[in-house]
Design an enzyme around this catalytic site. Structure first.
Site, mmCIF file in Angstrom:
data_model
loop_
_atom_site.group_PDB
_atom_site.id
_atom_site.type_symbol
_atom_site.label_atom_id
_atom_site.label_comp_id
_atom_site.label_asym_id
_atom_site.label_seq_id
_atom_site.Cartn_x
_atom_site.Cartn_y
_atom_site.Cartn_z
ATOM 1 N N LEU A 45 -3.369 0.129 -4.794
ATOM 2 C CA LEU A 45 -3.354 -0.635 -3.553
ATOM 3 C C LEU A 45 -3.886 0.257 -2.448
ATOM 4 C CD1 LEU A 45 0.182 -2.348 -3.649
ATOM 5 C CD2 LEU A 45 -2.023 -3.377 -4.234
ATOM 6 N N ASP A 46 -4.598 -0.329 -1.465
ATOM 7 C CA ASP A 46 -5.019 0.437 -0.292
ATOM 8 C C ASP A 46 -3.798 1.091 0.343
ATOM 9 O OD1 ASP A 46 -7.607 -0.344 -0.624
ATOM 10 O OD2 ASP A 46 -7.597 -1.843 0.971
ATOM 11 N N MET A 47 -4.014 2.231 0.956
ATOM 12 C CA MET A 47 -2.909 2.954 1.574
ATOM 13 C C MET A 47 -2.115 2.067 2.531
ATOM 14 S SD MET A 47 -2.952 6.527 3.744
ATOM 15 C CE MET A 47 -3.773 5.852 5.186
ATOM 16 N N THR A 76 -1.776 -1.155 2.537
ATOM 17 C CA THR A 76 -1.225 -2.363 1.917
ATOM 18 C C THR A 76 0.101 -2.042 1.252
ATOM 19 O OG1 THR A 76 -3.455 -3.188 1.494
ATOM 20 C CG2 THR A 76 -1.668 -4.212 0.256
#
Length: 559
Positions: free
Chosen positions: A406-408, A410
């Site tokens: 996951l994106d940081m 998110t």
């Protein structure tokens, strides 16, 4: 305006306290002084009569609509007077010289300069090449060459056919020689047949030599044109290379310590060592260069977009943006030497809850609820991550751990494997699109449709990593299905169902004008900053790697 420095603009009612450190240009919240300066530039853009440029803000305006990035730098002059400089990235209204904005480091549009004159010759060569490729003389020469090749094939084939027929006839004569012939008569006939064979071969060779000679004449005629084309291409290549080198030589950047470094020297140790196109043409380098040249002290800076968004990127009218990394970061890192600059916030680990919220664990995998602003895997500068934390908690994990990321920024559900076979089994489900994922987001506005599919191919912006951009030529396919949950308080709560898994896919699909044209709340790359990125991976369904049972996990969004 200062009479001595026409590009120095006094700040109106500048009562804010000065910052202790200069703006870190690649991640910042604009200082109030920068905001005030930007407001004055915006007011000028709305009322100015100095140039004509279609920013795409007035429906039906003539010309191609092109938005532009503008920059402001609050400075002090040598007398301590506070003011600001303004700049535009690239050219504006086909010119680099404007009364309100500082000039470029080098003006390639100077009519007396070498660039336009040499560019004119290169353009002439391009026109000559284009004309040569479609010239009737060359087309006729190519056609004659093809005709001769076909004619030669027929002549040679006919000669070979004749040669074979005569050879066959001689064979018949040999096989049917009268057995009563004397040895001398037989020898005479056979000798004559050998002479006929030599004669036939000679006649065939004459035909082939004639064809080759005719072909050589036609090939020489056609190659005359090809050589002319190659000569023009080589001249264009050499002139373009020399022009590029000469342009590079003009870009000599200053820093706060008074040092000078060329653009080639700055980029020499990076990537392929060649500066990207447009390096030094952005607003920020122009501002620094002018400030140093005229003994202004930089105080703070900011950049904002004015006008319609480009078709590939996500840019919002009047939005503040950091400087681009690909072209500007190496240059600004040099130009800021000697300045007291804010620390890079991207290198500072953000506060997140300690440990990990483990919502399920068995002998094969772990399901965690990742908090926002925690990396999935260690970064270059920040090591704290889901990966490092899970290894600290679970000592018995073997083999690969991270199945997906996951994106940081998110939050939400992440799956982690405890052994190699579980990793392979679940990752294979991701690859085959057998895993169902649902994200919840809060969009900064109301969208017109309650459901649909966004299909916009994506690739990284090479000049501004990690930003992504829409690209139909080199982008990878990216599709997102969406369904609105509710509209409330001018916002849209939405469910995203990604059908592919590209970097920043949901963020770009939400913000891009060809997508939902409404960024996710708190998206500091494609929208506005807030307390956090309002994007949460709240639902996942997949098959258990050992039992074959279908598993579903859900975590409510925290916003």
């Amino acid at each position: 305006m200062s009479e001595t420095h026409p590009h120095f603009h006094p700040l109106t009612a500048a009562s804010e306290a000065l910052p202790d450190l200069f703006t870190f240009p690649f991640s910042y919240d604009p200082h109030p002084l920068s905001i005030r300066a930007a407001e004055q530039v915006k007011a000028y853009l709305q009322k100015q009569q100095d140039f004509s440029h279609n920013f795409g803000l007035v429906p039906g305006e003539d010309g191609l609509a092109i938005g532009k990035m503008f920059g402001v730098m609050v400075v002090k002059d040598k007398h301590g007077k506070l003011g600001f400089l303004a700049a535009v990235s690239g050219k504006l209204a086909n010119s680099n010289q404007h009364a309100f904005f500082v000039p470029p480091v080098y003006d390639m549009l100077d009519e007396e300069g070498f660039f336009l004159k040499e560019e004119q010759r290169i353009n002439e060569i391009n026109r000559e090449i284009a004309a040569l490729k479609v010239s009737e003389e060359w087309l006729h020469a190519r056609q004659r060459l093809q005709d001769i090749k076909k004619e030669n094939e027929k002549l040679v084939e006919a000669a070979r056919f004749k040669q074979k027929q005569q050879k066959s006839a001689r064979k018949q004569i040999r096989e049917n020689l009268d057995a009563t012939l004397s040895e001398s008569a037989r020898a005479e006939i056979l000798a004559d047949l050998i002479k006929q064979s030599y004669r036939d071969q000679h006649e065939y060779n004459l035909v082939k030599q004639h064809c080759d000679a005719h072909l050589n004449i036609m090939q020489a005629d056609e190659q005359h044109w090809q050589k002319r084309l190659n000569h023009l291409k080589e001249e264009r290549k050499q002139r373009s290379s020399a022009l590029q080198q000469k342009i590079f030589d003009q870009y000599q950047f200053l820093n706060a310590e008074g040092d000078i470094r060329s653009v080639l020297a700055i980029f020499r140790d990076l990537a392929n060592g060649i500066p990207p196109a447009g390096a030094g043409e952005c607003a920020a380098p122009k501002l620094f260069q002018y400030a140093y040249q005229h003994n202004f002290t930089p105080i703070c800076m900011a950049e904002f977009w004015w006008g319609t968004s480009p078709s590939a990127e996500v840019r919002r009218h009047e939005q503040f943006y950091p400087s681009c990394r690909g072209k500007c970061e190496p240059i600004l890192n040099f130009m800021m030497q000697g300045l007291a600059v804010e620390p890079n916030p991207l290198l500072q680990p953000l506060e997140t809850p300690s440990g990990l919220d483990i919502i399920f664990e068995d002998d094969h995998f772990i399901v965690v609820n990742k908090p926002a602003e925690l990396l999935s895997v260690p970064g270059i500068h920040i090591k704290d991550s889901v990966y490092t934390r899970i290894l600290a908690i679970c000592k018995d994990i073997t083999g690969p751990v991270i199945i997906h990321r996951l994106d940081m920024s998110t939050s939400g559900i992440m799956l982690l494997a405890k052994h190699k076979e579980a990793h392979r089994h679940i990752q294979d489900q991701f690859i085959k699109h057998q895993v169902t994922k649902r994200y919840t987001a809060l969009l900064d506005g109301i969208i017109p449709h309650k459901e649909g599919v966004i299909d916009l191919p994506l690739r990284v912006d090479l000049d501004d990593r990690p930003r992504q951009m829409v690209c139909y030529t080199h982008g990878k396919p990216a599709q997102t299905r969406y369904r609105v949950v509710e509209f409330a308080d001018g916002k849209t709560r939405i469910h995203f169902f990604p059908l592919t898994g590209r970097t920043h896919q949901l963020r770009v699909h939400a913000a891009h004008r060809l997508g939902l044209h409404t960024p996710i709340m708190g998206d500091d790359l494609y929208g506005d900053k807030a307390d956090r990125l309002h994007l949460h991976a709240g639902h996942i369904a997949f098959i258990h790697p050992a039992s074959g049972e279908k598993l579903v996990f859900e975590v409510a969004d925290p916003f």
